[in-house]
Design a protein around this motif. Structure first.
Motif, PDB file in Angstrom:
ATOM      1  N   PHE A 201       2.799   0.304  -1.483  1.00 15.91           N
ATOM      2  CA  PHE A 201       2.111   0.107  -0.206  1.00 15.91           C
ATOM      3  C   PHE A 201       1.660  -1.348  -0.040  1.00 15.91           C
ATOM      4  CE2 PHE A 201      -1.832   0.158   2.347  1.00 15.91           C
ATOM      5  CZ  PHE A 201      -1.361   0.738   3.519  1.00 15.91           C
ATOM      6  N   THR A 202       0.984  -1.899  -1.054  1.00 20.29           N
ATOM      7  CA  THR A 202       0.480  -3.274  -0.935  1.00 20.29           C
ATOM      8  C   THR A 202       1.641  -4.263  -0.799  1.00 20.29           C
ATOM      9  OG1 THR A 202       0.297  -3.371  -3.353  1.00 20.29           O
ATOM     10  CG2 THR A 202      -1.701  -2.888  -2.136  1.00 20.29           C
ATOM     11  N   ARG A 203       2.703  -4.038  -1.568  1.00 22.09           N
ATOM     12  CA  ARG A 203       3.854  -4.943  -1.478  1.00 22.09           C
ATOM     13  C   ARG A 203       4.497  -4.848  -0.096  1.00 22.09           C
ATOM     14  NH1 ARG A 203       8.061  -3.450  -5.622  1.00 22.09           N
ATOM     15  NH2 ARG A 203       6.390  -4.052  -7.043  1.00 22.09           N
ATOM     16  N   SER A 204       4.651  -3.630   0.410  1.00 26.83           N
ATOM     17  CA  SER A 204       5.289  -3.451   1.730  1.00 26.83           C
ATOM     18  C   SER A 204       4.438  -4.049   2.838  1.00 26.83           C
ATOM     19  CB  SER A 204       5.522  -1.965   2.007  1.00 26.83           C
ATOM     20  OG  SER A 204       6.397  -1.426   1.053  1.00 26.83           O
ATOM     21  N   MET A 205       3.115  -3.873   2.755  1.00 25.67           N
ATOM     22  CA  MET A 205       2.222  -4.458   3.763  1.00 25.67           C
ATOM     23  C   MET A 205       2.316  -5.984   3.741  1.00 25.67           C
ATOM     24  SD  MET A 205       0.672  -2.089   5.573  1.00 25.67           S
ATOM     25  CE  MET A 205      -0.836  -2.827   6.229  1.00 25.67           C
ATOM     26  N   ARG A 206       2.330  -6.549   2.530  1.00 25.09           N
ATOM     27  CA  ARG A 206       2.416  -8.016   2.419  1.00 25.09           C
ATOM     28  C   ARG A 206       3.738  -8.537   2.972  1.00 25.09           C
ATOM     29  NH1 ARG A 206       2.009 -10.015  -3.314  1.00 25.09           N
ATOM     30  NH2 ARG A 206       2.608 -11.905  -2.237  1.00 25.09           N
ATOM     31  N   GLU A 207       4.841  -7.866   2.592  1.00 27.11           N
ATOM     32  CA  GLU A 207       6.157  -8.348   3.022  1.00 27.11           C
ATOM     33  C   GLU A 207       6.376  -8.127   4.515  1.00 27.11           C
ATOM     34  OE1 GLU A 207       8.898  -6.333   0.479  1.00 27.11           O
ATOM     35  OE2 GLU A 207       8.424  -7.580  -1.277  1.00 27.11           O
ATOM     36  N   THR A 208       5.942  -6.981   5.006  1.00 24.09           N
ATOM     37  CA  THR A 208       6.174  -6.640   6.422  1.00 24.09           C
ATOM     38  C   THR A 208       5.390  -7.556   7.349  1.00 24.09           C
ATOM     39  OG1 THR A 208       6.539  -4.328   5.808  1.00 24.09           O
ATOM     40  CG2 THR A 208       6.077  -4.778   8.120  1.00 24.09           C
ATOM     41  N   PHE A 209       4.132  -7.838   6.960  1.00 23.37           N
ATOM     42  CA  PHE A 209       3.272  -8.634   7.832  1.00 23.37           C
ATOM     43  C   PHE A 209       3.086 -10.073   7.329  1.00 23.37           C
ATOM     44  CE2 PHE A 209       1.945  -4.152   8.425  1.00 23.37           C
ATOM     45  CZ  PHE A 209       2.376  -4.024   9.740  1.00 23.37           C
ATOM     46  N   ARG A 210       3.938 -10.455   6.364  1.00 22.94           N
ATOM     47  CA  ARG A 210       3.956 -11.831   5.822  1.00 22.94           C
ATOM     48  C   ARG A 210       2.554 -12.290   5.398  1.00 22.94           C
ATOM     49  NH1 ARG A 210       8.001 -11.716   9.664  1.00 22.94           N
ATOM     50  NH2 ARG A 210       9.994 -12.570   8.990  1.00 22.94           N
ATOM     51  N   LEU A 211       1.938 -11.495   4.567  1.00 25.16           N
ATOM     52  CA  LEU A 211       0.603 -11.828   4.062  1.00 25.16           C
ATOM     53  C   LEU A 211       0.728 -12.497   2.697  1.00 25.16           C
ATOM     54  CD1 LEU A 211      -1.083  -8.386   4.879  1.00 25.16           C
ATOM     55  CD2 LEU A 211      -1.092 -10.447   6.292  1.00 25.16           C
ATOM     56  N   GLY A 212      -0.198 -13.350   2.372  1.00 26.56           N
ATOM     57  CA  GLY A 212      -0.186 -14.034   1.078  1.00 26.56           C
ATOM     58  C   GLY A 212      -0.693 -13.130  -0.033  1.00 26.56           C
ATOM     59  N   SER A 213      -0.559 -13.596  -1.274  1.00 23.43           N
ATOM     60  CA  SER A 213      -0.980 -12.797  -2.427  1.00 23.43           C
ATOM     61  C   SER A 213      -2.478 -12.539  -2.411  1.00 23.43           C
ATOM     62  CB  SER A 213      -0.582 -13.495  -3.730  1.00 23.43           C
ATOM     63  OG  SER A 213      -1.130 -14.803  -3.759  1.00 23.43           O
ATOM     64  N   GLU A 214      -3.233 -13.416  -1.742  1.00 20.31           N
ATOM     65  CA  GLU A 214      -4.689 -13.234  -1.672  1.00 20.31           C
ATOM     66  C   GLU A 214      -5.064 -12.012  -0.833  1.00 20.31           C
ATOM     67  OE1 GLU A 214      -3.442 -15.523   1.876  1.00 20.31           O
ATOM     68  OE2 GLU A 214      -3.024 -15.725  -0.270  1.00 20.31           O
ATOM     69  N   ALA A 215      -4.098 -11.468  -0.079  1.00 22.82           N
ATOM     70  CA  ALA A 215      -4.388 -10.321   0.785  1.00 22.82           C
ATOM     71  C   ALA A 215      -4.444  -8.999   0.018  1.00 22.82           C
ATOM     72  CB  ALA A 215      -3.323 -10.210   1.881  1.00 22.82           C
ATOM     73  N   VAL A 216      -3.971  -9.006  -1.242  1.00 26.37           N
ATOM     74  CA  VAL A 216      -3.910  -7.760  -2.008  1.00 26.37           C
ATOM     75  C   VAL A 216      -5.281  -7.111  -2.128  1.00 26.37           C
ATOM     76  CG1 VAL A 216      -3.436  -6.752  -4.276  1.00 26.37           C
ATOM     77  CG2 VAL A 216      -1.833  -8.389  -3.277  1.00 26.37           C
ATOM     78  N   GLU A 217      -6.296  -7.902  -2.456  1.00 31.16           N
ATOM     79  CA  GLU A 217      -7.651  -7.349  -2.609  1.00 31.16           C
ATOM     80  C   GLU A 217      -8.159  -6.766  -1.302  1.00 31.16           C
ATOM     81  OE1 GLU A 217     -10.635  -9.740  -4.487  1.00 31.16           O
ATOM     82  OE2 GLU A 217      -9.289 -10.317  -6.116  1.00 31.16           O
ATOM     83  N   ASP A 218      -7.894  -7.458  -0.195  1.00 34.20           N
ATOM     84  CA  ASP A 218      -8.330  -6.955   1.115  1.00 34.20           C
ATOM     85  C   ASP A 218      -7.644  -5.636   1.452  1.00 34.20           C
ATOM     86  OD1 ASP A 218      -9.958  -9.116   1.454  1.00 34.20           O
ATOM     87  OD2 ASP A 218      -8.509 -10.263   2.649  1.00 34.20           O
ATOM     88  N   ILE A 219      -6.338  -5.566   1.153  1.00 32.70           N
ATOM     89  CA  ILE A 219      -5.587  -4.333   1.430  1.00 32.70           C
ATOM     90  C   ILE A 219      -6.184  -3.186   0.631  1.00 32.70           C
ATOM     91  CG2 ILE A 219      -3.350  -3.169   1.117  1.00 32.70           C
ATOM     92  CD1 ILE A 219      -2.014  -5.908   1.709  1.00 32.70           C
ATOM     93  N   GLU A 220      -6.441  -3.427  -0.656  1.00 29.30           N
ATOM     94  CA  GLU A 220      -6.977  -2.357  -1.516  1.00 29.30           C
ATOM     95  C   GLU A 220      -8.381  -1.939  -1.076  1.00 29.30           C
ATOM     96  OE1 GLU A 220      -6.386  -1.831  -5.462  1.00 29.30           O
ATOM     97  OE2 GLU A 220      -4.388  -2.693  -5.557  1.00 29.30           O
TER      98      GLU A 220
END
Length: 345
Positions: A201-220
């Motif tokens: 989920f986190t990888r797909s959200m980052r790739e789909t919406f072009r988010l940086g690695s720093e977005a992982v914590e926000d997603i979680e």
């Protein structure tokens, strides 16, 4: 008797004479035709003549965590049918809250001399559980296969769906409908399938919406909600995600998804007009819910048959390597997802 022959012949798609030959144990009937007649007998609820009853090649235990979630009976049916076709007798052992534990069921099956055991969503999927129990089982010479949940510590074949790919399918589908605030409702973090779904989920959200690695914590922190694999659990998790502005919710089981739909309606909102909901499993009957549920189909027939095939290889003395056989899920789009509603105002 004549009426019965006609019924069986019609069900099996063969002549009454062929049915008669099979029932009387006469030669000259192809194996596939014979199986069709026996299957017709079973479907129509007729008892097989004694001479046609297979002598069991042995008992095989199947341990499931529960039967309330429709995915477990579905898997049990596939596994049971595949074992029966191979001449084995399946023994279904189900854990219940406050009842028998996995260890107690295992001991009971071993005491009855089972030829092997298939564990579905057992303690092997719990990263906090002691895996020594499986080593002890191996030391006793009992072959076993583990379904749903991989552990590098257990030397056995594993059968799993691709949980990461399942999340990619769900996120990509919702993004194509214009949803950007997608939430994930799933079970406790200690389970391997949960951890894999979070990764996917986190990888797909980052790739789909072009988010940086720093977005992982926000997603979680913002978009993932842990709960129980029940209707009530899905309802509670979805309520929390709706509070955080999610316009779409991906659920780790169809039961949770039905709870999520209830949470949406409690707020006077509609699925899918206001909020889209995606399930996981493609349990029986979710095509007939209101609305019919969009879900990620778990490849239950392929997984169940692979579990039996692998176990029988173990029983036959040609064990599979300590490896994981991973099966690809499939997105089934129905009525619970739609284009994101335009913001009001």
């Amino acid at each position: 008797m004549t009426a019965r022959l006609a019924d069986i012949a019609a069900q099996a798609g063969v002549s009454e004479a062929t049915v008669s030959r099979v029932l009387n144990g006469k030669p000259g009937v192809a194996a596939a035709t014979r199986q069709s007649v026996l299957a017709a007998l079973d479907v129509l609820g007729y008892e097989r003549p004694v001479r046609l009853r297979q002598r069991s090649a042995g008992l095989v235990g199947l341990i499931t965590p529960e039967l309330e979630n429709p995915i477990f009976p579905a898997l049990a049916q596939v596994i049971g049918q595949a074992l029966t076709r191979q001449g084995y007798t399946p023994v279904l052992a189900t854990q219940t809250p406050g009842g028998s534990t996995e260890d107690e069921l295992t001991e009971m099956l071993v005491d009855r001399g089972v030829a092997g055991i298939i564990f579905v969503s057992g303690l092997h999927a719990d990263t906090t559980a002691d895996t020594e129990r499986y080593e002890q089982l191996r030391a006793q010479g009992v072959p076993f296969v583990l379904v749903d949940g991989f552990s590098p510590k257990v030397r056995a074949p594993f059968i799993s769906p691709d949980d990461r790919a399942a999340m990619r399918l769900a996120v990509t589908h919702l993004a194509s409908l214009g949803h950007t605030r997608v939430g994930l409702a799933l079970g406790p973090r200690r389970f391997v399938p949960v951890q894999r779904k979070i990764e996917g989920f986190t990888r797909s959200m980052r790739e789909t919406f072009r988010l940086g690695s720093e977005a992982v914590e926000d997603i979680e922190a913002e978009l993932i909600q842990h709960s129980l694999y029940t209707l009530e659990g899905g309802q509670a998790a979805a309520a929390a995600l709706l509070d955080r502005g999610c316009t779409a919710v991906v659920c780790a089981s169809d039961m949770m998804a039905l709870g999520a739909i209830r949470a949406v309606r409690e707020r006077g909102l509609e699925v899918p007009d206001d909020v889209s909901v995606v399930g996981f499993d493609d349990s029986v009957l979710v095509a007939f819910t209101d609305p019919p549920l969009t879900t990620v189909r778990k490849p239950v027939p392929a997984m169940g048959q692979a579990a039996v095939r692998t176990l029988l290889e173990e029983i036959g003395g040609t064990p599979a390597p300590h490896s994981e056989f991973v099966f690809m899920p499939e997105l089934v789009v129905r009525g619970s997802t739609a284009a994101r509603a335009a913001p009001q105002g």
